[in-house]
Motif scaffolding. Structure first.
Motif, PDB file in Angstrom:
ATOM      1  N   GLN A 131      12.768  56.745  40.954  1.00  0.00           N
ATOM      2  CA  GLN A 131      12.682  55.433  40.334  1.00  0.00           C
ATOM      3  C   GLN A 131      11.275  54.883  40.531  1.00  0.00           C
ATOM      4  O   GLN A 131      11.067  53.838  41.116  1.00  0.00           O
ATOM      5  N   ARG A 132      10.278  55.615  40.062  1.00  0.00           N
ATOM      6  CA  ARG A 132       8.894  55.249  40.297  1.00  0.00           C
ATOM      7  C   ARG A 132       8.063  55.626  39.084  1.00  0.00           C
ATOM      8  O   ARG A 132       8.373  56.573  38.377  1.00  0.00           O
ATOM      9  N   ARG A 133       6.969  54.897  38.870  1.00  0.00           N
ATOM     10  CA  ARG A 133       6.044  55.252  37.798  1.00  0.00           C
ATOM     11  C   ARG A 133       5.277  56.509  38.183  1.00  0.00           C
ATOM     12  O   ARG A 133       5.068  56.794  39.356  1.00  0.00           O
ATOM     13  N   THR A 134       4.809  57.247  37.176  1.00  0.00           N
ATOM     14  CA  THR A 134       3.994  58.430  37.439  1.00  0.00           C
ATOM     15  C   THR A 134       2.602  57.985  37.879  1.00  0.00           C
ATOM     16  O   THR A 134       2.238  56.815  37.777  1.00  0.00           O
ATOM     17  N   TRP A 135       1.793  58.941  38.348  1.00  0.00           N
ATOM     18  CA  TRP A 135       0.455  58.589  38.823  1.00  0.00           C
ATOM     19  C   TRP A 135      -0.409  58.077  37.675  1.00  0.00           C
ATOM     20  O   TRP A 135      -1.225  57.180  37.869  1.00  0.00           O
ATOM     21  N   GLY A 136      -0.215  58.616  36.482  1.00  0.00           N
ATOM     22  CA  GLY A 136      -0.986  58.152  35.328  1.00  0.00           C
ATOM     23  C   GLY A 136      -0.609  56.731  34.933  1.00  0.00           C
ATOM     24  O   GLY A 136      -1.468  55.911  34.577  1.00  0.00           O
ATOM     25  N   GLU A 137       0.687  56.434  34.982  1.00  0.00           N
ATOM     26  CA  GLU A 137       1.125  55.068  34.684  1.00  0.00           C
ATOM     27  C   GLU A 137       0.627  54.094  35.746  1.00  0.00           C
ATOM     28  O   GLU A 137       0.212  52.974  35.426  1.00  0.00           O
ATOM     29  N   ASN A 138       0.665  54.512  37.017  1.00  0.00           N
ATOM     30  CA  ASN A 138       0.133  53.676  38.093  1.00  0.00           C
ATOM     31  C   ASN A 138      -1.350  53.417  37.901  1.00  0.00           C
ATOM     32  O   ASN A 138      -1.825  52.297  38.078  1.00  0.00           O
ATOM     33  N   LEU A 139      -2.086  54.460  37.570  1.00  0.00           N
ATOM     34  CA  LEU A 139      -3.522  54.336  37.374  1.00  0.00           C
ATOM     35  C   LEU A 139      -3.830  53.347  36.264  1.00  0.00           C
ATOM     36  O   LEU A 139      -4.672  52.458  36.412  1.00  0.00           O
ATOM     37  N   THR A 140      -3.127  53.472  35.165  1.00  0.00           N
ATOM     38  CA  THR A 140      -3.340  52.566  34.037  1.00  0.00           C
ATOM     39  C   THR A 140      -2.921  51.147  34.385  1.00  0.00           C
ATOM     40  O   THR A 140      -3.641  50.183  34.088  1.00  0.00           O
ATOM     41  N   PHE A 141      -1.778  50.987  35.026  1.00  0.00           N
ATOM     42  CA  PHE A 141      -1.256  49.658  35.348  1.00  0.00           C
ATOM     43  C   PHE A 141      -2.155  48.929  36.335  1.00  0.00           C
ATOM     44  O   PHE A 141      -2.568  47.787  36.091  1.00  0.00           O
TER      45      PHE A 141
END
Length: 189
Positions: free
Chosen positions: A53-63
């Motif tokens: 239940q977590r965002r991926t590293w790419g989504e985290n980076l963008t967010f």
């Protein structure tokens, strides 16, 4: 018998799918056998992905980078407005005053946005690395990422400055995560 089969095809048998007819907006007589069952929830290639239940590293980076840049730009533009107003001179026309405010807010907003965006970029990268290395995501992961981000951001200014910035980064990350947990628990949303 065939008519009953067509009617049963129109009703989805699974609650996780919905029927899709690509020809629904055209006046073409198409049989119901061309209806497709599309999923209503996200699809994952591996079952392990669906359990996290977590965002991926790419989504985290963008967010994190995007929100940090936006927040820094807005804050910097606000500071720039006050700086521009403070730099008014007695003989300035209205056009010159507006020009001072726009120049000051634009310059300060870009500067703050870039600095805070870089902090968000480093935090996202370090947090994703820590999560990948430890294979867990909890409060301490965020605190370690904040500590490392502060230390790396101020490393060029010396060991003492890096230690202080690391402590402040870890404290800030801990306060944000703890505040998020308090809001989740006590604020009915």
């Amino acid at each position: 018998m065939a008519a009953n089969d067509n009617r049963s095809d129109q009703q989805p048998s699974d609650e996780n799918t919905r029927l899709y007819n690509p020809y629904q907006n055209f006046q073409v007589p198409i049989k119901s056998q061309y209806l497709y069952k599309l999923p209503t929830s996200p699809e994952y290639l591996f079952t392990e992905e669906s359990l996290k239940q977590r965002r991926t590293w790419g989504e985290n980076l963008t967010f994190y980078t995007g929100t940090a840049y936006l927040g820094g730009s807005v804050t910097g533009a606000t500071v720039g407005i006050f700086t521009g107003v403070k730099n008014f001179e007695s003989g300035d026309t209205t056009k010159l005053k507006i020009n001072r405010i726009l120049n000051s807010s634009g310059h300060t907003g870009r500067t703050w946005g870039n600095r805070v965006g870089i902090v968000g970029l480093m935090y996202a990268g370090i947090e994703s690395g820590v999560v990948a290395a430890l294979d867990r995501d909890d409060v301490w992961t965020s605190v370690v990422a904040g500590l490392a981000t502060g230390a790396v951001f101020r490393a060029a200014r010396g060991v003492r400055s890096a230690a202080v910035a690391g402590a402040l980064g870890g404290l800030a990350a801990g306060v944000v995560v703890a505040g998020k947990q308090v809001v989740k628990r006590y604020v009915p949303i």
